[in-house]
Design a protein around this motif. Structure first.
Motif, mmCIF file in Angstrom:
data_model
loop_
_atom_site.group_PDB
_atom_site.id
_atom_site.type_symbol
_atom_site.label_atom_id
_atom_site.label_comp_id
_atom_site.label_asym_id
_atom_site.label_seq_id
_atom_site.Cartn_x
_atom_site.Cartn_y
_atom_site.Cartn_z
ATOM 1 N N GLN A 60 22.680 -8.124 -7.838
ATOM 2 C CA GLN A 60 22.705 -7.407 -6.561
ATOM 3 C C GLN A 60 23.777 -7.966 -5.646
ATOM 4 O OE1 GLN A 60 18.754 -7.548 -4.936
ATOM 5 N NE2 GLN A 60 17.768 -6.881 -6.838
ATOM 6 N N HIS A 61 24.869 -8.418 -6.223
ATOM 7 C CA HIS A 61 25.937 -9.017 -5.424
ATOM 8 C C HIS A 61 26.539 -7.966 -4.487
ATOM 9 C CE1 HIS A 61 29.399 -11.438 -4.338
ATOM 10 N NE2 HIS A 61 28.862 -12.452 -4.997
ATOM 11 N N PRO A 62 26.658 -8.264 -3.200
ATOM 12 C CA PRO A 62 27.131 -7.227 -2.263
ATOM 13 C C PRO A 62 28.631 -6.988 -2.311
ATOM 14 C CG PRO A 62 26.729 -9.268 -1.084
ATOM 15 C CD PRO A 62 26.283 -9.515 -2.507
ATOM 16 N N ALA A 68 32.566 -5.308 -12.515
ATOM 17 C CA ALA A 68 32.526 -6.766 -12.555
ATOM 18 C C ALA A 68 31.127 -7.272 -12.888
ATOM 19 C CB ALA A 68 33.004 -7.336 -11.221
ATOM 20 N N ILE A 69 30.085 -6.661 -12.288
ATOM 21 C CA ILE A 69 28.716 -7.092 -12.582
ATOM 22 C C ILE A 69 28.379 -6.820 -14.047
ATOM 23 C CG2 ILE A 69 26.288 -6.680 -12.024
ATOM 24 C CD1 ILE A 69 27.138 -6.092 -9.163
ATOM 25 N N ALA A 70 28.769 -5.663 -14.547
ATOM 26 C CA ALA A 70 28.487 -5.350 -15.951
ATOM 27 C C ALA A 70 29.227 -6.299 -16.887
ATOM 28 C CB ALA A 70 28.872 -3.899 -16.239
ATOM 29 N N LEU A 107 35.306 -11.645 -10.855
ATOM 30 C CA LEU A 107 34.380 -12.693 -11.277
ATOM 31 C C LEU A 107 34.996 -14.075 -11.106
ATOM 32 C CD1 LEU A 107 32.935 -11.065 -14.517
ATOM 33 C CD2 LEU A 107 31.882 -11.159 -12.254
ATOM 34 N N GLU A 108 36.291 -14.182 -11.350
ATOM 35 C CA GLU A 108 36.946 -15.476 -11.175
ATOM 36 C C GLU A 108 37.036 -15.849 -9.698
ATOM 37 O OE1 GLU A 108 41.026 -17.703 -12.748
ATOM 38 O OE2 GLU A 108 40.739 -15.556 -13.004
ATOM 39 N N THR A 109 37.228 -14.851 -8.832
ATOM 40 C CA THR A 109 37.297 -15.131 -7.399
ATOM 41 C C THR A 109 35.963 -15.615 -6.857
ATOM 42 O OG1 THR A 109 39.020 -13.449 -7.146
ATOM 43 C CG2 THR A 109 37.850 -14.129 -5.158
ATOM 44 N N HIS A 110 34.849 -15.051 -7.327
ATOM 45 C CA HIS A 110 33.529 -15.406 -6.828
ATOM 46 C C HIS A 110 32.878 -16.528 -7.628
ATOM 47 C CE1 HIS A 110 34.134 -11.470 -4.935
ATOM 48 N NE2 HIS A 110 33.243 -11.855 -4.038
ATOM 49 N N GLY A 111 33.594 -17.146 -8.562
ATOM 50 C CA GLY A 111 33.076 -18.328 -9.228
ATOM 51 C C GLY A 111 32.266 -18.083 -10.478
ATOM 52 N N TYR A 112 32.168 -16.845 -10.957
ATOM 53 C CA TYR A 112 31.400 -16.583 -12.169
ATOM 54 C C TYR A 112 32.209 -16.816 -13.442
ATOM 55 C CZ TYR A 112 27.759 -14.564 -9.271
ATOM 56 O OH TYR A 112 26.766 -14.390 -8.350
ATOM 57 N N LEU A 113 33.527 -16.951 -13.316
ATOM 58 C CA LEU A 113 34.391 -17.258 -14.454
ATOM 59 C C LEU A 113 35.380 -18.331 -14.031
ATOM 60 C CD1 LEU A 113 35.392 -13.898 -16.196
ATOM 61 C CD2 LEU A 113 33.756 -15.589 -16.971
ATOM 62 N N ARG A 114 35.702 -19.217 -14.973
ATOM 63 C CA ARG A 114 36.741 -20.215 -14.776
ATOM 64 C C ARG A 114 37.653 -20.180 -15.995
ATOM 65 N NH1 ARG A 114 32.620 -23.978 -13.709
ATOM 66 N NH2 ARG A 114 33.367 -25.251 -15.450
#
Length: 310
Positions: A60-62, A68-70, A107-114
């Motif tokens: 539920q990321h705003p 990106a969520i998928a 995802l990389e910007t919000h920290g879910y990927l590095r």
């Protein structure tokens, strides 16, 4: 404690309360509103095998897009060392490389990927992707998780929701643009040679869409391509050296990648060749002054036979 006298009649309802609409009546006497007939209804079954736990801060990321969520859900469900590059994901899903690349950047910007660059024993540079189900580098992750948690219930069973005003975000500082690496320079640059190099760079995206260059990048890389052409390397060989064996995870900065290749794969200069001797200059046709015979000589005069005759 006092006792209630049964002989006392009950208090009559006030006329003001009786005449008010139900929405303004006493909340203690108001009946609980019926639940809405629309909206989602969950028919859940508890999973015991083959399931992945996804946090509401992601689902539920705003700020994240649906793509990106998928992508984050799909990547977190994969086993370790599974390929998650743009080419592999584009073959798996119909969204295409452009939308998938944009979702991975979110995802990389919000920290879910590095993404970590590593050197292989063979000397190549590969990018390793690390998936994070709970980002640690994002300062507002905990606030987002608390925002999506269900609100506590009161003793009466009524759910209370407290709305918080959106917090003002601080403007992000612009990213520092790293300069491009230097490229080889031709010994004798000419406008024709530089134009040939520019035309070659402008058509690299036909081989791979990731190699689309801007005008500034093309102007920076053109002398490097001209240095290759000046070393008697055909244009087809230069194109093949720049567009083949690309990293499977993609190219983040195509101009820097091409500048690195132009420098590290620069072929040696051709061997020195001594200039050939110019051919002997043959004179033009002349007519002999004595016998009127035609002969070749730089200046008019007498032919060879007439010069021998005294």
């Amino acid at each position: 404690m006092g006792t209630h006298d049964p002989s006392v009649p009950p208090h009559a309802q006030s006329a003001v309360a009786a005449s008010e609409p139900p929405s303004r009546a006493n909340p203690r006497t108001r009946t609980r509103p019926r639940p809405h007939a629309y909206g989602v209804t969950h028919d859940n079954t508890r999973h015991t095998t083959r399931f992945t736990v996804i946090g509401n801060h992601l689902a539920q990321h705003p700020e994240l897009s649906l793509v990106a969520i998928a992508l984050a859900v799909h990547i977190q469900s994969l086993p370790s060392n599974a390929p998650v590059d743009i080419k592999t994901l584009a073959e798996r899903f119909p969204e295409g490389r452009t939308r998938i690349a944009a979702g991975l950047r979110e995802l990389e910007t919000h920290g879910y990927l590095r993404r970590v660059r590593e050197h292989t024993p063979g000397g190549r540079i590969v990018t390793r992707t690390i998936s994070c189900n709970q980002p640690k580098t994002q300062p507002k992750t905990r606030e987002l998780a608390r925002h999506h948690e269900p609100a506590p219930t009161a003793a009466t069973g009524d759910q209370t929701h407290e709305e918080h005003p959106p917090q003002s975000r601080k403007p992000r500082a612009p990213r520092k643009k790293h300069p491009l690496p230097p490229v080889p320079q031709p010994a004798y640059p000419s406008p024709t040679l530089l134009q040939t190099a520019t035309d070659l760079l402008a058509t690299l995206h036909r081989e791979d869409p990731r190699l689309l260059l801007s005008v500034c990048d093309t102007a920076h890389l053109a002398p490097g391509v001209a240095a290759w052409l000046q070393r008697e390397v055909p244009a087809t060989a230069v194109r093949h050296a720049l567009t083949t064996d690309l990293p499977p995870e993609g190219v983040r900065r195509p101009a820097a990648f091409l500048a690195h290749r132009l420098t590290t794969r620069l072929p040696p200069a051709p061997p020195f060749r001594a200039p050939a001797e110019p051919p002997a200059v043959r004179g033009s046709m002349q007519n002999c002054d004595d016998c009127d015979r035609g002969f070749r000589a730089p200046e008019p005069g007498r032919c060879r036979d007439c010069r021998r005759t005294p």
